[in-house]
Design an enzyme around this catalytic site. Structure first.
Site, PDB file in Angstrom:
ATOM      1  N   LEU A 136       0.849  -1.197   0.000  1.00  0.00           N
ATOM      2  CA  LEU A 136       0.000   0.000   0.000  1.00  0.00           C
ATOM      3  C   LEU A 136       0.881   1.242   0.000  1.00  0.00           C
ATOM      4  O   LEU A 136       1.963   1.254   0.601  1.00  0.00           O
ATOM      5  CB  LEU A 136      -0.907   0.032   1.234  1.00  0.00           C
ATOM      6  CG  LEU A 136      -1.980  -1.054   1.360  1.00  0.00           C
ATOM      7  CD1 LEU A 136      -2.722  -0.896   2.684  1.00  0.00           C
ATOM      8  CD2 LEU A 136      -2.954  -1.006   0.192  1.00  0.00           C
ATOM      9  N   ASP A 137       0.406   2.308  -0.662  1.00  0.00           N
ATOM     10  CA  ASP A 137       1.105   3.589  -0.614  1.00  0.00           C
ATOM     11  C   ASP A 137       1.183   4.086   0.828  1.00  0.00           C
ATOM     12  O   ASP A 137       0.360   3.719   1.665  1.00  0.00           O
ATOM     13  CB  ASP A 137       0.358   4.640  -1.446  1.00  0.00           C
ATOM     14  CG  ASP A 137       0.396   4.353  -2.942  1.00  0.00           C
ATOM     15  OD1 ASP A 137       1.289   3.605  -3.374  1.00  0.00           O
ATOM     16  OD2 ASP A 137      -0.480   4.872  -3.658  1.00  0.00           O
ATOM     17  N   LYS A 138       2.157   4.958   1.077  1.00  0.00           N
ATOM     18  CA  LYS A 138       2.373   5.476   2.436  1.00  0.00           C
ATOM     19  C   LYS A 138       1.092   6.043   3.048  1.00  0.00           C
ATOM     20  O   LYS A 138       0.769   5.769   4.201  1.00  0.00           O
ATOM     21  CB  LYS A 138       3.472   6.555   2.417  1.00  0.00           C
ATOM     22  CG  LYS A 138       3.713   7.225   3.768  1.00  0.00           C
ATOM     23  CD  LYS A 138       4.880   8.191   3.715  1.00  0.00           C
ATOM     24  CE  LYS A 138       4.533   9.464   2.973  1.00  0.00           C
ATOM     25  NZ  LYS A 138       3.638  10.365   3.776  1.00  0.00           N
ATOM     26  N   THR A 140      -2.048   5.572   2.118  1.00  0.00           N
ATOM     27  CA  THR A 140      -3.228   4.700   2.031  1.00  0.00           C
ATOM     28  C   THR A 140      -3.263   3.799   3.260  1.00  0.00           C
ATOM     29  O   THR A 140      -2.245   3.231   3.656  1.00  0.00           O
ATOM     30  CB  THR A 140      -3.184   3.837   0.756  1.00  0.00           C
ATOM     31  OG1 THR A 140      -3.151   4.700  -0.386  1.00  0.00           O
ATOM     32  CG2 THR A 140      -4.405   2.934   0.657  1.00  0.00           C
TER      33      THR A 140
END
EC number: 5.4.99.-
Length: 299
Positions: A136-138, A140
């Site tokens: 997951l993106d930072k 998110t």
């Protein structure tokens, strides 16, 4: 350090098979067997080491010990709080808070899920490095899957390619959708002027997102989204392409006046566990900042 192992009690239908044949059915590759043989693993029957040419007998206890894994020198263990919602000998499911990177990068060399996991593994005396299956993106939040050893990671990667790992996301976007549900089928590629930003472009990779409007309030919409493909920033790019960027997503045109990150949450994770041979499913409620945005705007 405790090595990862797999064990089976041989039943009548498997008696007479060579260990090599049996392990092939269990998806243990020739390369994995070579690693086991030459890098500190072992194969045992009833506690005694054997070769893969051994003929199995009913009632035998077959144990496969995988080699010790050495963590990357670039990832240092850090004691960090981890919201572990599921764990077995082969994988973990973590509910990640926003603002925490999944793995270290030049911008964020520490304080990541990977750093925390390495410390967690060492505390448990597990011989493992980091194998993230669903990153997951930072900014998110939500559920992500991590394999606990190399063999499990290879099996989960195959399941992912076969679309047996499914994720559902919740997002808050700007604007009101004219249709309550739809499919966005638009290829995504890297923007020429950025190494980070993506965009819909003809020569990009195929990307398909299904969405359903769960609620519309004020000038915002709460969406439930499911991905057919897993392109970088796919939901963010597709929503912006429709003219409805995610709230807080300044990279793709969203405003940050009411939430200070992209309003995106991995809310459901369902996957086939290739070792336990069963389907597992998990849910994570909206985090506080997204919940507050929905409630505040929905009054």
């Amino acid at each position: 350090m405790t090595k990862f192992k797999l064990e089976w009690v041989i039943v009548n239908e498997q008696a007479g098979m060579m260990v090599r044949e049996f392990l092939k059915l269990k998806r243990i590759s020739k390369r994995a067997l070579t690693d086991i043989k030459y890098f500190g693993g072992d194969i045992k029957i009833n506690g005694k080491s054997i070769t893969v040419r051994y003929n199995l007998k009913k009632g035998d206890l077959l144990s496969v010990y995988f080699p010790t894994e050495r963590p990357s020198a670039s990832i240092l263990p850090e004691e960090l709080p981890l919201k572990i919602v599921y764990e077995d000998d082969h994988c973990l499911v973590i509910n990640k808070d926003p603002f925490i990177p999944t793995i270290p990068s030049r911008e964020h060399p520490s304080g990541t899920i990977a750093n925390g996991l390495l410390a967690y593994f060492q505390k448990q005396n597990l011989a493992s490095t980091i194998h993230v299956v669903t990153r997951l993106d930072k900014d998110t939040s939500g559920l992500l899957l991590v394999a606990k050893h190399r063999f499990a990671h290879s099996l989960f990667s195959t399941e992912q390619k076969q679309r047996n790992i499914n994720r559902t996301y919740l997002a808050i976007t700007e604007g009101i959708f004219p249709k309550i549900s739809g499919t966005i089928d638009a290829p995504i590629g890297r923007k020429d002027t950025s190494i980070i930003e993506r965009e819909v472009r003809r020569e990009g990779q195929k990307a398909v997102t299904h969405y359903q409007v769960m609620r519309q309030f004020g000038d915002k919409s709460l969406l439930c989204l499911k991905l057919e493909t897993g392109r970088t920033h796919q939901i963010r790019v597709h929503c912006a392409h429709l003219g409805h960027p995610l709230c807080g997503d300044t990279l793709y045109g969203g405003k940050r006046d009411e939430i200070n990150r992209q309003a995106l949450h991995s809310s459901e994770l369902t996957f086939w566990h290739p070792i336990l041979e069963k389907q597992l499913s998990f849910k994570a409620e909206l985090p506080a900042d997204m919940e507050a945005l929905v409630n505040q705007t929905g009054e």
